[in-house]
Design an enzyme around this catalytic site. Structure first.
Site, PDB file in Angstrom:
ATOM      1  CD  GLU A   1      -9.172  13.378 -61.139  1.00 32.02           C
ATOM      2  OE1 GLU A   1     -10.100  14.183 -61.364  1.00 32.02           O
ATOM      3  OE2 GLU A   1      -8.637  12.700 -62.034  1.00 32.02           O
TER       4      GLU A   1
ATOM      5  CD  GLU B   1      -9.545   8.521 -63.036  1.00 32.78           C
ATOM      6  OE1 GLU B   1      -9.343   9.451 -63.869  1.00 32.78           O
ATOM      7  OE2 GLU B   1     -10.397   8.590 -62.139  1.00 32.78           O
TER       8      GLU B   1
END
Length: 544
Positions: free
Chosen positions: A201, A330
């Site tokens: 991220e 994820e």
């Protein structure tokens, strides 16, 4: 005697040398360069994340810490999780998982200003990697939380990295240094079962657009998305430069925030690679909005279903169909509410709790879509037995074994027979729970009755959709009852004004044609020359 003694010593040295050479050869593993990236993805199937363990860190304020900052191996338990054991690692693979992702934070384990990683920390990471490899997993090893939301500006030396053009020098130095050390530690003793992931991220964490960059309208975003491409290239080059198996190791590459939208954006490009067919794209998705933003549907409905279909169809078009695998690194949804800080008050969150039925339906469907396109799917596991836990680490058993088995089976079945997997878009109902009034003194909305009161002339409200793909839909259809006529405006992304349609009074159905080449930003409702009371029956994106 002396000659005999020297001869004995020579023979002994020769034997020892041969033994050492043999031992080194035995430990070395040759990476399978004939294995394609898509073949690797097919074998990875479904997996889980060892979350909140190796990635856990002291929640420091950047201004109060002196860097380098070495938190020691004790950081593994700083977020309250169980200390990882071999038995915990083995639990997942005994229950059908083929892949494990090991999120690791490195910026809190530096012993000097040259970015040297604490040898004890590196040894601990290696121990868990080795347990995972020995268990039979494909293992994803990454850089996880060295970009975080309380970064200082300018970035401190050894603090980590940030995707911000004003801090690129420090960010590049940090990332290059840690990946050089990771690459040296994990090389010839690890074959294709070990996969590197450049960053988790990555973003300009202090910027208002950090999760949703807008390079067309924001100069800082435009520079930042280019910088991310450079960081991915730098890390890949560093890995390849270490030689050995790393010259051909599989590497996962994220877009900004590791989101699907940024991976699909034109500004995201894969780095140039000296190896052939070794790159994978990675994305994250929490389709039931379990991250605590409190704005999601929380139910598996037509909107969520269609968004999943559209997202993975587009990912397939851009990447998988061209031989570049996509890994859903994820995903998950929370079983119970958590807490959030609002100012100095900690409040309980209850409105993003997702039922067992919704989770089962959603993630079985998600698995069918990712399986169809051979996209490995990994659950986010933050430990314990609540929230998004996959493995009960205290008792070494799977949480909700039947649920997890159903998701794995859905992936496998779709991958074996992709043509039979349903990926058809359906008419999509828009949630009427989040209509936003512009001026609450003149506009009111009752969520229970779905009734909108526009009390004065040219007052209104809107439903925010962000940048919704409507390429599958032909019309927006409203069914309603109104005391007076009102205006409906469909506003597209990158437009300040949209197409307006007049909705007549009475019990009516209004059909508004859509421009399928654009994306919808918001839908606005405005009174005209007089007040109007509107009760909605439904608002639907229609295929026909």
């Amino acid at each position: 005697m002396r000659i005999k003694s020297n001869l004995f010593k020579s023979l002994t040295i020769l034997i020892l040398s041969t033994t050492i050479t043999f031992t080194t050869f035995a430990q070395s593993k040759k990476i399978n360069t004939s294995l394609s990236a898509m073949d690797l993805a097919k074998q990875m199937e479904c997996g889980w994340n060892l979350g909140n363990s190796l990635d856990a860190r002291d929640n420091w304020s950047a201004q109060s810490k002196k860097f380098p900052f070495n938190q020691g191996v004790g950081s593994e338990a700083v977020w309250g999780e169980e200390i990882t054991t071999k038995a915990i690692i083995e639990t997942g693979i005994k229950n059908g998982y083929k892949t494990i992702r090991l999120p690791v934070t490195w910026c809190n384990h530096l012993v000097d200003t040259n970015y040297t990683i604490d040898p004890k920390w590196m040894a601990r990471v290696k121990e868990i990697v080795d347990w995972s490899i020995d268990a039979g997993y494909y293992v994803i090893l990454n850089e996880h939380h060295s970009v975080h939301d309380d970064m200082s500006n300018p970035l401190k030396h050894c603090e980590g990295y940030i995707v911000h053009t004003g801090d690129e020098k420090e960010s590049k130095a940090f990332l290059q240094a840690i990946w050089k050390q990771i690459s040296e530690t994990f090389n010839d003793n690890y074959d294709e079962h070990l996969i590197f992931e450049t960053m988790n991220e990555p973003r300009n964490s202090a910027h208002e657009h950090c999760w949703n960059p807008q390079p067309k309208s924001c100069k800082e975003c435009k520079a930042d998305v280019q910088l991310l491409n450079e960081l991915n290239q730098l890390i890949l080059d560093t890995i390849r430069a270490s030689g050995g198996n790393n010259a051909n190791r599989f590497v996962m590459i994220p877009g900004m925030g590791t989101s699907i939208s940024t991976a699909l954006a034109d500004y995201f490009v894969l780095p140039k690679d000296s190896a052939n067919d070794r790159l994978l794209v990675t994305v994250h998705l929490y389709p039931l909005d379990a991250g605590g933003t409190r704005n999601g549907s929380h139910h598996f409905n037509s909107q969520t279903r269609n968004e999943i279909i559209t997202n993975f169809r587009l990912l397939d078009k851009k990447f998988s169909s061209k031989g570049i695998p996509v890994v859903l690194g994820e995903c998950g949804a929370s079983r119970i509410g958590g807490t959030v800080w609002e100012g100095n008050v900690q409040k309980q969150i209850t409105d993003y709790v997702v039922t067992y039925e919704d989770r089962l339906n959603c993630f079985s469907f998600l698995a069918s879509q990712t399986g169809k396109y051979t996209m490995p799917l990994l659950n986010w596991d933050c430990g314990g037995t609540d929230y998004m836990a996959t493995i009960d680490r205290k008792n070494c058993k799977v949480v909700e074994a039947e649920y997890n088995a159903a998701v794995i089976k859905a992936w496998q079945d779709a991958n074996k027979n992709p043509a039979a997997t349903n990926s058809s878009i359906e008419d999509e109902s828009i949630s009427l729970e989040h209509i936003t009034a512009w001026d609450k003194t003149k506009v009111s909305y009752d969520e229970k009755t779905k009734t909108l009161n526009l009390k004065g002339s040219w007052q209104g409200c809107d439903i925010w959709l962000g940048s919704k793909d409507i390429s599958e839909y032909s019309n927006l259809i409203l069914k309603y009852k109104a005391t007076a006529s009102f205006t409906v405006e469909v506003r597209y992304a990158d437009e300040n004004e949209g197409k307006k349609s007049k909705a007549a009074s009475g019990t009516k159905t209004l059909k508004i044609p859509l421009d399928k080449s654009k994306k919808v930003k918001q839908i606005l409702f405005m009174s005209e020359n007089s007040a109007s009371k509107i009760t909605f029956e439904s608002i639907v994106f229609s295929i026909k």
